[in-house]
Design a protein around this motif. Structure first.
Motif, PDB file in Angstrom:
ATOM      1  N   SER A   1       2.703  -8.520  -5.516  1.00 49.34           N
ATOM      2  CA  SER A   1       2.128  -6.800  -5.598  1.00 49.34           C
ATOM      3  C   SER A   1       2.975  -5.738  -5.076  1.00 49.34           C
ATOM      4  O   SER A   1       2.562  -4.443  -5.003  1.00 49.34           O
ATOM      5  CB  SER A   1       1.170  -7.107  -3.776  1.00 49.34           C
TER       6      SER A   1
ATOM      7  N   HIS B   1       2.132   1.933  -3.587  1.00 50.84           N
ATOM      8  CA  HIS B   1       1.813   2.300  -4.837  1.00 50.84           C
ATOM      9  C   HIS B   1       1.304   3.926  -4.278  1.00 50.84           C
ATOM     10  O   HIS B   1       0.841   4.631  -5.014  1.00 50.84           O
ATOM     11  CB  HIS B   1       0.301   1.542  -4.116  1.00 50.84           C
TER      12      HIS B   1
ATOM     13  N   PRO C   1       4.303  -1.494  -8.506  1.00 51.63           N
ATOM     14  CA  PRO C   1       4.811  -0.222  -7.629  1.00 51.63           C
ATOM     15  C   PRO C   1       6.723   0.124  -7.888  1.00 51.63           C
ATOM     16  O   PRO C   1       6.683   1.172  -8.487  1.00 51.63           O
ATOM     17  CB  PRO C   1       4.212   0.305  -6.609  1.00 51.63           C
TER      18      PRO C   1
ATOM     19  N   TRP D   1       1.060  -0.845   0.338  1.00 53.34           N
ATOM     20  CA  TRP D   1      -0.037  -0.100   0.348  1.00 53.34           C
ATOM     21  C   TRP D   1       1.107   1.623  -0.312  1.00 53.34           C
ATOM     22  O   TRP D   1       0.410   2.083  -0.490  1.00 53.34           O
ATOM     23  CB  TRP D   1      -0.990   0.029   1.826  1.00 53.34           C
TER      24      TRP D   1
ATOM     25  N   GLN E   1       3.836   5.760  -5.790  1.00 53.54           N
ATOM     26  CA  GLN E   1       4.394   6.290  -6.752  1.00 53.54           C
ATOM     27  C   GLN E   1       2.112   7.183  -7.567  1.00 53.54           C
ATOM     28  O   GLN E   1       3.155   8.142  -8.147  1.00 53.54           O
ATOM     29  CB  GLN E   1       3.138   4.857  -7.245  1.00 53.54           C
ATOM     30  N   CYS E   2       1.218   6.669  -6.598  1.00 58.27           N
ATOM     31  CA  CYS E   2       0.553   8.255  -6.950  1.00 58.27           C
ATOM     32  C   CYS E   2       1.255   9.391  -6.673  1.00 58.27           C
ATOM     33  O   CYS E   2       0.529  10.566  -7.526  1.00 58.27           O
ATOM     34  CB  CYS E   2      -0.658   7.670  -6.341  1.00 58.27           C
TER      35      CYS E   2
END
Length: 234
Positions: free
Chosen positions: A120, A82, A124, A79, A85-86
Motif C-alpha cells: 500500500s 497518500h 504514494p 494514509w 501525495q494529495c
C-alpha cells in the motif's frame, strides 16, 4: 479552504520558520487515528505538512520511525503517505531538482522504506520520490525477493507500479499468476508494453496447442504449482 493552504493560513509562514518536528506530528496523528476522526485527522495532517521544513524528508522520518510496526491492510503510514501525495498535488511544493544529489539521497531512503513496507505504500512513495527514476537495481532485487518468497501478486503489482516490466522476465513473472487464473492482473502488468504483450500472447497461444499439459508448466514453477486447483495438481 484546505488547512494546508498557506494563503488561507496566516500562521503557516511562522510554522515554517520554527519547523514542525515530524515525529511529534506522527504522535499527534497516531492519537487521532485511534479515534477514527478522519476529517480532523486530515486537517491536522495537512497543517503539519505545511509546517514541516522539508515535507519529503519529514515523511521518511515518520515512516522510518514506524519500521517494524507496519501491518498488512489499512495503516496510518500508508494514509499519511497518500495524504502527503494529495497535499503536494493541491499546492505544488518546490522539491529537490531531478537527478540532484538531494533527490538521490531521498530516493535511496524511500527505497529502503519501500522494501520493508506493505504494498500500500508503493504507489504514494513512487509518486512522491519519483522512484521510477531511482536506482533500479535495489528495486529489481526487491521484486525478485518477493517472487522467490512466492509473493507473486505483490511482485507483479510492485513491478507495475515502478514500471520495471522491461527489466523483468515476462514469462517468469506471469506464469504463476496465470496458473492462479489472475489473467486481469497479468494484462495490467503488460499494458503499455507492446513487445511484452506479444510475448504474453505467444505464451498463451502455446498453451492452446494440441498435447499441451498444464502440469508441464507447473513442474517448471514448483512454488506456483502448490497454488493450482486440486484437479490440476492432483
Amino acid at each position: 479552504m484546505d488547512p494546508g493552504d498557506p494563503a488561507g493560513d496566516p500562521a503557516a509562514g511562522t510554522r515554517r520558520c520554527t519547523g514542525q518536528d515530524p515525529l511529534l506530528l506522527l504522535q499527534i496523528l497516531q492519537t487521532l487515528w485511534s479515534t477514527r476522526e478522519r476529517q480532523q485527522l486530515r486537517e491536522e495532517a495537512w497543517r503539519g505538512f505545511a509546517a514541516l521544513d522539508d515535507p519529503l524528508a519529514g515523511l521518511l522520518d515518520m515512516l522510518e520511525s514506524s519500521r517494524g510496526r507496519r501491518r498488512e491492510g489499512p495503516s496510518l503510514e500508508a494514509w499519511i503517505s497518500h495524504q502527503l501525495q494529495c497535499w503536494l498535488r493541491a499546492q505544488p511544493h518546490p522539491g529537490p531538482a531531478q537527478h540532484s544529489p538531494r533527490l538521490e539521497q531521498l530516493q535511496a531512503r524511500a527505497v529502503r522504506v519501500l522494501t520493508e513496507s506493505p504494498l500500500s505504500l508503493a504507489a504514494p512513495l513512487a509518486s512522491i520520490f519519483q522512484l521510477q527514476d531511482a536506482d533500479r537495481s535495489c528495486l529489481l532485487e526487491h521484486v525478485h525477493r518477493l517472487y522467490h518468497e512466492a509473493r507473486f501478486r505483490e511482485a507483479v503489482m510492485l513491478g507495475t507500479t515502478l514500471k520495471l516490466q522491461p527489466e523483468l522476465d515476462v514469462e517468469k513473472m506471469s506464469v504463476p499468476l496465470l496458473l492462479q487464473d489472475k489473467v486481469a492482473l497479468v494484462e495490467r502488468y503488460v499494458a503499455g508494453f507492446p513487445d511484452l504483450q506479444r510475448r504474453l500472447l505467444a505464451l498463451m497461444d502455446s498453451w492452446c496447442q494440441p498435447g499441451f499439459d498444464i502440469k508441464d508448466v507447473a513442474s517448471c514453477h514448483v512454488t506456483a504449482a502448490v497454488q493450482l486447483p486440486l484437479e490440476l495438481a492432483g
